[in-house]
Design a protein around this motif. Structure first.
Motif, short mmCIF file in Angstrom:
data_model
loop_
_atom_site.label_atom_id
_atom_site.label_comp_id
_atom_site.label_asym_id
_atom_site.label_seq_id
_atom_site.Cartn_x
_atom_site.Cartn_y
_atom_site.Cartn_z
N PHE A 193 0.84 -1.20 0.00
CA PHE A 193 0.00 0.00 0.00
C PHE A 193 0.88 1.25 0.00
O PHE A 193 0.61 2.22 -0.70
CB PHE A 193 -0.94 -0.01 1.21
N ALA A 194 1.96 1.19 0.80
CA ALA A 194 2.88 2.34 0.84
C ALA A 194 3.42 2.62 -0.56
O ALA A 194 3.54 3.77 -0.99
CB ALA A 194 4.02 2.05 1.81
N ALA A 195 3.72 1.55 -1.29
CA ALA A 195 4.25 1.72 -2.65
C ALA A 195 3.20 2.41 -3.54
O ALA A 195 3.53 3.24 -4.38
CB ALA A 195 4.65 0.37 -3.23
N LEU A 196 1.94 2.09 -3.29
CA LEU A 196 0.87 2.73 -4.05
C LEU A 196 0.80 4.23 -3.73
O LEU A 196 0.63 5.07 -4.61
CB LEU A 196 -0.45 2.05 -3.67
N VAL A 197 0.98 4.53 -2.45
CA VAL A 197 0.96 5.93 -2.03
C VAL A 197 2.08 6.69 -2.74
O VAL A 197 1.86 7.74 -3.34
CB VAL A 197 1.11 6.06 -0.50
#
Ligand code: HEM
Length: 959
Positions: free
Chosen positions: A93-97
């Motif tokens: 999810f962090a990578a998506l952010v």
């Protein structure tokens, strides 16, 4: 300017922060116009910002080789589990952010350009420019099934792409809902109306952009619930608190604390958000495999930046040539046929996500980054040097943190500190990249969850707040007007929601409803590894509210719509059990709740006979309803100025009240709080809310995301009502003779009627528990659903010719039954097959879930002549299929008499007609998400509800 003028001047922002021009209503594809005065601020394709002045010289030619820095300070020695138990999914999810806000241009000479916008606008899904966004659109305001715009994500572990697919599905859910609700009534369904292409294009674009605004707000809500609660460690405390960075805040001098003025991402933010050290063992393996496939002849150590860029360009070209909805990633396959053609299989997507939840992320810190990411890190270090990013100490000074005076102060691990000293010589020369990534990490303690290096932990919040509070669409223009009232309510973080206010859990249940379950830790804490989460829940004493095992997919549900087949299932109660029997058992203990018990038919008969043992008793109850209807209409009507006309909200003030007043006071002995009776227990609306929640939980379909929270409330309601009913029966009952008991009852209960009902129930030999549960069944089964049935009948009655004949009781009863065939309160009921069975064309397996669609069967052409026309003469009574609800609980004779008496009460007023304009309409919309509900209504929070709220009627009064 005197003091008062200052205050008054400061009331407003100067210049104003937003305008109502349509041009500024939606996010632009490239993020421009977020700030109207500086339209390019944060626009895709503009340079990165710099936050911190570089004061210590870090000339590139004197910096240690980037590869050497990696090999000395960053390369992973061994995998260390994340100390707080964060899962690999957290970092997907962090990578998506980060992919939403950083996209460094790798074209020579353009390395200072951020090709994506500096806003949390889901650019990886929608693209950074209009052309890409257009390609992703699928018409009718939708995105193409399961697509996302950015090929860049194909270089990341598949879980990141899967998360993005969920946001695609959420967009489409929202877009469909917007059209269903059609709040402003301006959109037309081309299947039903003729609409010009230009009109349709305009409408599609409007729906698409509103859905996009809402979907981005969902993304932000997940950031501020699930993501931040893991970053701040709040999830371990069982708290649903969150940073609320968007609201209006006033400075001490009354000036508005700035918000919504735009944002541009900085190079420092790009540097400190490179969290490659957290890569899980499994993602590291995946990456190694990718490298082997891309560079089959090379050892990863030998791969150069040039090789990497060439391979990336080739991959991008190849993918770009293909159509957007042909893309796949991981080993996912798109379905080729059926209603979900082009989409991925739910179970494949869920499998990726659940697997990532069950994998441990790695701890931050020096010597923690997988060696396979050497090249990525070299790229990062080189980029930072080319941007002239400041030193670690410059950065700390800027943030107001103490600057480090030695390498040992920076990292107490001697080996790391000495290695860094050898590379950089002096602590002031420690560049931000290595300084921040190899710094000593924060230990796990209260208030920490991410546990990165100290400087990251402080700095990450500043940039996160700049990004979100700076965004006009999360602040001044975050409005029900721009997003619609439903959309605005739908995307809000719900602090009372399950999973300590998780929003991601809601998204998982919405987009993968057959794979995620309503009580799983995988659903509500997907960013936490289930093992440590078990320990945290145990410490909080909340373990019994969740299941720990990985959810198993639920089998498909079979729709039964054919008239004969529906009849077969309804009649064969030994072979098909209504699902509500299990539901009721979850919240009601003991026997007697006949409205939903396995052998309820006999009990039902007994209770009906206790309630209304004779035709006189039925007509006595009918009289109550007639009088109460008239009384409520007179009490709540208001007169129109200068006219001999009165108006009343018949739904809110009468139809929702009459059945409830009767059941509460005449059957259950619970006095209602009214003007005349201020000492009553509940107001009418309080009791309606309680009963409707219980009814919904047991008999209707509940949105999976709300199931657990609703169950908790329903248990409380049931307990409270049972306590009141039992109190009315008298706690001393067991010590009394029957005669003594009824003397006592008379003093507790207001009315004589329910004394008799209770007496008859005890005469059946029922225990106290059974009497209480039987009364509870009447209270729940004969009220809220009856109100909805009444609403549907009155709604039709207002459109039909009201001849003298329709005022006669038996005609009205016949009218009621026919009107409810055409417009029943609910569509049907779920049953579970208790054994294998063949019904007509259907072969059903034991345990299979069937949706028995009584509403459709009741409009079957073979069974009913002109099935959509209301005709009280044509059909023998036994042909009507009866689902559940008040007709079953009260028996057909009593239920139809009651409804007919209410109609008679309404028609006793002169010239009854709909109120003017939309006030006289029943505002409802077809709900395609929950099959049981035929229509949904918007409640006062603007969320869909099963219960009507308003319909105004007018009638004439004498001069
Ligand atoms: C296994 C998972 C990951 C892989 C394979 C990966 C790969 C890459 C690659 C190839 C780059 C390009 C290097 C460059 O342009 O300088 C990059 C950049 C970056 N990565 Fe990762 N990454 C992963 C996970 C993450 C995570 C979890 C984060 C943090 C939340 C992250 C943050 C960044 C940032 C901020 C950049 C710079 C982006 C830019 O400037 O365009 N990455 N990553």
């Amino acid at each position: 300017m005197n003091m008062n003028s200052t205050v008054v001047y400061n009331d407003l922002a100067h210049p104003p922060t937003t305008f109502i021009e349509p041009k500024y209503q939606f996010r632009t594809a490239d993020g421009s116009n977020n700030n109207r005065d500086i339209p390019d601020l944060g626009k895709a394709g503009t340079p990165y910002a710099r936050s911190v002045q570089q004061s210590n010289p870090l000339p590139r030619n004197q910096m240690p080789d980037a590869g050497l820095v990696f090999d000395t300070l960053l390369r992973r020695e061994k995998f260390v589990k994340h100390p707080a138990g964060l899962s690999a999914l957290m970092f997907s999810f962090a990578a998506l952010v980060i992919h939403s806000v950083f996209r460094t241009d790798h074209t020579p000479g353009k390395g200072h350009i951020n090709m994506t916008s500096s806003y949390v606008d889901l650019a990886p899904l929608y693209g950074n420019d209009q052309e890409t966004q257009d390609k992703a659109q699928g018409g009718r305001g939708l995105l193409r099934p399961d697509v996302f715009a950015e090929d860049r994500l194909l270089f990341l572990p598949p879980t990141v792409g899967v998360l993005l697919v969920l946001f695609n599905r959420n967009h489409n859910y929202i877009a469909r809902r917007l059209l269903e609700i059609n709040e402003r009534g301006t959109w037309k369904d081309p299947a039903q109306h003729s609409v010009s292409q230009a009109q349709l294009d305009k409408q599609d674009e409007e729906i698409f952009q509103i859905a996009r605004l809402n979907n981005c707000a969902w993304f932000a809500a997940i950031v501020f619930s699930d993501y931040f609660s893991c970053i701040l460690g709040i999830v371990r405390q069982g708290s649903s608190w969150s940073l609320e960075p968007f609201d209006e805040i006033r400075n001490n001098d009354h000036q508005i604390f700035e918000r919504g003025r735009g944002n541009a991402c900085s190079v420092e933010f790009n540097c400190l958000y490179r969290w490659h050290a957290t890569t899980s063992v499994e993602d590291e393996e995946w990456l190694t495999l990718q490298f082997q496939q891309l560079f089959p002849t090379k050892n990863p150590e030998e791969i150069t930046l040039k090789d990497f860029y060439q391979a990336a360009a080739q991959l991008e070209d190849m993918e770009m040539r293909m159509h957007l909805d042909k893309w796949t990633f991981g080993n996912l396959q798109r379905q080729t046929e059926g209603p979900n053609a082009s989409a991925f299989k739910d179970s494949d997507l869920a499998n990726y996500l659940m697997t990532a939840t069950s994998q441990h992320a790695a701890a931050f810190g020096a010597r923690g980054t997988p060696s396979i990411m050497r090249l990525h890190e070299i790229m990062g270090i080189e980029a930072n040097r080319s941007w002239g990013v400041c030193s670690l100490n410059d950065y700390r000074k800027f943030l107001g943190l103490k600057t480090y005076s030695s390498f040992l102060e920076w990292n107490r691990n001697h080996e790391i500190a000495e290695a860094a000293e050898k590379l950089y010589g002096h602590i002031d020369n420690l560049e931000l990249y290595a300084g921040i990534q190899a710094e000593e990490t924060k230990p796990l303690r209260k208030g920490t969850g991410l546990c990165p290096g100290y400087t990251i932990s402080r700095a990450i919040l500043s940039d996160a707040i700049a990004l979100t509070r700076g965004d006009r669409f999360f602040t001044q223009d975050f409005t029900p007007y721009n997003m619609t009232a439903w959309g605005f309510a739908d995307c809000q973080r719900d602090p009372d929601g399950y999973g300590f206010g998780s929003t991601l859990g809601r998204l998982l249940l919405r987009t993968l409803p057959n794979d995620y379950t309503a009580d799983s830790v995988y659903t509500w804490f997907p960013f936490m590894h289930p093992e440590p989460m078990e320990g945290y829940l145990k410490d909080l004493g909340k373990l019994d509210g969740y299941t720990l095992a990985r959810p198993k997919p639920r089998g498909p549900c079979t729709n039964v719509t054919n008239y004969a087949e529906v009849g077969h299932v309804l009649r064969n109660t030994t072979k098909f059990m209504p699902e509500y029997v299990e539901r009721a058992a979850e919240v009601i203990k003991g026997e007697g709740f006949f409205a939903a018990s396995e052998n309820g038919i006999e009990e039902q008969k007994q209770c009906i006979s206790a309630l209304a043992p004779s035709s006189e008793a039925i007509s006595k109850i009918g009289t109550y309803f007639y009088n109460k209807t008239k009384e409520l209409i007179e009490q709540h009507s208001f007169s129109l100025v200068g006219e001999k006309t009165c108006a009343i909200n018949i739904v809110r003030d009468v139809l929702k009240v009459v059945p409830l007043s009767w059941a509460a006071t005449e059957v259950a002995g619970i006095p209602l709080k009214t003007k005349q009776r201020p000492d009553g227990v509940f107001t009418e609306s309080q009791l309606f809310d309680m009963l409707s929640e219980i009814y919904q939980f047991i008999f209707l379909e509940v949105e999976a995301a709300k199931y657990m929270a609703l169950k908790r409330r329903v248990k409380d309601h049931v307990q409270e009502l049972a306590r009141l009913i039992e109190k009315a029966l008298g706690s001393a009952q067991s010590r009394m003779s029957l005669a003594g008991l009824f003397d006592t009852l008379s003093s507790f209960f207001g009315g004589k009627n329910q004394n008799e009902i209770v007496k008859r129930l005890f005469e059946l030999g029922y225990s106290t528990e059974r009497v209480v549960n039987s009364i509870l069944a009447l209270l729940i089964g004969a009220t809220v659903e009856m109100s909805l049935a009444l609403t549907n009948v009155v709604n039709q009655l207002l459109d039909s010719e009201k001849s003298g004949d329709t005022r006669d009781l038996s005609s009205l009863a016949a009218y009621t039954i026919e009107a409810l065939r055409i417009d029943p309160p609910f569509a049907g009921v779920y049953h579970i097959a208790k054994q294998d069975e063949t019904i007509g064309s259907l072969t059903v397996k034991q345990g299979e879930r069937l949706f028995v669609d009584v509403a459709t069967a009741n409009t079957n052409e073979d069974a009913f002549h002109n099935p959509t026309i209301l005709d009280t003469t044509g059909t023998p009574r036994e042909r009507y299929l009866c689902g559940d609800g008040c007709f079953k609980v009260l028996g057909e004779g009593l239920a139809s008499t009651i409804i007919a008496e209410v109609l008679r009460g309404i028609l006793s007023f002169d010239n009854v007609r709909r109120g003017p304009g939309q006030s006289g309409d029943l505002p409802r919309f077809e709900d395609n998400t929950l099959p049981v509900l035929r229509y949904a209504y918007l409640n006062e929070k603007m969320l869909p509800s099963a219960w009507p709220t308003s319909m105004v009627i007018n009638y004439d009064v004498p001069a």
